[in-house]
Design a protein around this motif. Structure first.
Motif, PDB file in Angstrom:
ATOM      1  N   PRO A  25       0.837  -1.206   0.000  1.00 50.08           N
ATOM      2  CA  PRO A  25       0.000   0.000   0.000  1.00 50.08           C
ATOM      3  C   PRO A  25       0.875   1.261   0.000  1.00 50.08           C
ATOM      4  O   PRO A  25       1.942   1.274   0.612  1.00 50.08           O
ATOM      5  CB  PRO A  25      -0.788  -0.104   1.308  1.00 50.08           C
ATOM      6  N   ASP A  26       0.425   2.283  -0.696  1.00 48.60           N
ATOM      7  CA  ASP A  26       1.205   3.517  -0.834  1.00 48.60           C
ATOM      8  C   ASP A  26       1.557   4.159   0.501  1.00 48.60           C
ATOM      9  O   ASP A  26       2.584   4.821   0.622  1.00 48.60           O
ATOM     10  CB  ASP A  26       0.462   4.533  -1.712  1.00 48.60           C
ATOM     11  N   ASP A  27       0.703   3.978   1.528  1.00 49.14           N
ATOM     12  CA  ASP A  27       0.942   4.647   2.806  1.00 49.14           C
ATOM     13  C   ASP A  27       1.833   3.840   3.758  1.00 49.14           C
ATOM     14  O   ASP A  27       2.108   4.265   4.862  1.00 49.14           O
ATOM     15  CB  ASP A  27      -0.390   4.959   3.506  1.00 49.14           C
ATOM     16  N   LYS A  28       2.330   2.696   3.330  1.00 44.66           N
ATOM     17  CA  LYS A  28       3.204   1.859   4.167  1.00 44.66           C
ATOM     18  C   LYS A  28       4.670   2.086   3.800  1.00 44.66           C
ATOM     19  O   LYS A  28       4.987   2.637   2.750  1.00 44.66           O
ATOM     20  CB  LYS A  28       2.875   0.376   3.950  1.00 44.66           C
ATOM     21  N   HIS A  29       5.575   1.619   4.682  1.00 48.39           N
ATOM     22  CA  HIS A  29       7.017   1.653   4.409  1.00 48.39           C
ATOM     23  C   HIS A  29       7.267   0.941   3.073  1.00 48.39           C
ATOM     24  O   HIS A  29       6.732  -0.139   2.854  1.00 48.39           O
ATOM     25  CB  HIS A  29       7.748   0.936   5.565  1.00 48.39           C
ATOM     26  N   GLN A  30       8.042   1.570   2.205  1.00 49.01           N
ATOM     27  CA  GLN A  30       8.330   1.032   0.867  1.00 49.01           C
ATOM     28  C   GLN A  30       7.049   0.887   0.024  1.00 49.01           C
ATOM     29  O   GLN A  30       6.937   0.007  -0.825  1.00 49.01           O
ATOM     30  CB  GLN A  30       9.057  -0.328   0.967  1.00 49.01           C
ATOM     31  N   GLY A  31       6.075   1.751   0.272  1.00 46.80           N
ATOM     32  CA  GLY A  31       4.781   1.709  -0.410  1.00 46.80           C
ATOM     33  C   GLY A  31       4.905   1.839  -1.921  1.00 46.80           C
ATOM     34  O   GLY A  31       5.784   2.526  -2.434  1.00 46.80           O
ATOM     35  N   GLY A  32       4.017   1.142  -2.627  1.00 50.01           N
ATOM     36  CA  GLY A  32       3.988   1.187  -4.082  1.00 50.01           C
ATOM     37  C   GLY A  32       4.905   0.175  -4.748  1.00 50.01           C
ATOM     38  O   GLY A  32       4.844  -0.012  -5.954  1.00 50.01           O
ATOM     39  N   LEU A  33       5.762  -0.477  -3.948  1.00 49.70           N
ATOM     40  CA  LEU A  33       6.663  -1.483  -4.504  1.00 49.70           C
ATOM     41  C   LEU A  33       6.031  -2.868  -4.345  1.00 49.70           C
ATOM     42  O   LEU A  33       5.160  -3.081  -3.508  1.00 49.70           O
ATOM     43  CB  LEU A  33       8.017  -1.441  -3.782  1.00 49.70           C
ATOM     44  N   TRP A  34       6.489  -3.795  -5.152  1.00 46.24           N
ATOM     45  CA  TRP A  34       5.995  -5.178  -5.090  1.00 46.24           C
ATOM     46  C   TRP A  34       6.811  -5.941  -4.058  1.00 46.24           C
ATOM     47  O   TRP A  34       7.970  -5.596  -3.782  1.00 46.24           O
ATOM     48  CB  TRP A  34       6.095  -5.836  -6.461  1.00 46.24           C
ATOM     49  N   GLU A  35       6.216  -6.985  -3.482  1.00 47.56           N
ATOM     50  CA  GLU A  35       6.919  -7.767  -2.470  1.00 47.56           C
ATOM     51  C   GLU A  35       6.403  -9.196  -2.468  1.00 47.56           C
ATOM     52  O   GLU A  35       5.356  -9.507  -3.034  1.00 47.56           O
ATOM     53  CB  GLU A  35       6.702  -7.159  -1.080  1.00 47.56           C
ATOM     54  N   PHE A  36       7.162 -10.033  -1.789  1.00 49.58           N
ATOM     55  CA  PHE A  36       6.697 -11.377  -1.485  1.00 49.58           C
ATOM     56  C   PHE A  36       5.931 -11.253  -0.174  1.00 49.58           C
ATOM     57  O   PHE A  36       6.396 -10.611   0.753  1.00 49.58           O
ATOM     58  CB  PHE A  36       7.881 -12.338  -1.359  1.00 49.58           C
TER      59      PHE A  36
END
Length: 133
Positions: A25-36
């Motif tokens: 989510p955009d409002d989280k740490h590292q928001g907007g990036l993809w993750e596992f």
């Protein structure tokens, strides 16, 4: 002052030559990036138990078993993370973004087309070695 290290259980969900990834989510740490997908390991909880709980909450999968892939410690400057990364290929359920986040299956050779947090670069390299890409 020593930075707090956030211990995270991470699931590399693998099926039919594809991996399931989620967009932060955009409002989280590292928001907007993809993750596992994955999440914090709570006090007194094993990594596997945390992985089961988090993947059920986040992507609606019941994890039956996993295999440790690697452990990474990464300092983002504002926080440090310890990622306990497991391959999850023994699960039931249909993966989707259960918390409203975007999630998708991507082919192993398409991982480079997505932007991941810096700590995930090593994970992707290890996945490529494991599956000989």
């Amino acid at each position: 002052m020593t930075k707090k290290v956030v211990h995270v259980a991470v699931g590399v969900i693998y099926k039919d030559q594809q991996l399931f990834i989620c967009k932060r989510p955009d409002d989280k740490h590292q928001g907007g990036l993809w993750e596992f997908p994955g999440g914090k390991v709570e006090q007194g909880e094993s990594v596997f138990t945390a992985l089961q709980r988090e993947l059920l909450e986040e992507v609606n999968l019941t994890v039956n078993g996993s295999e440790e892939l690697m452990v990474i410690e990464h300092d983002y400057g504002d926080k440090c993370v310890r990622l306990d990364v497991h391959i999850v290929d023994d699960f039931t359920g249909t993966a989707h973004g259960a918390e409203g986040q975007q999630g998708k299956w991507v082919a192993l050779n398409e991982l480079d087309d997505y932007s991941f947090p810096a700590a995930n670069v090593e994970i992707i390299e290890k996945i490529k070695q494991r599956y000989e890409l």
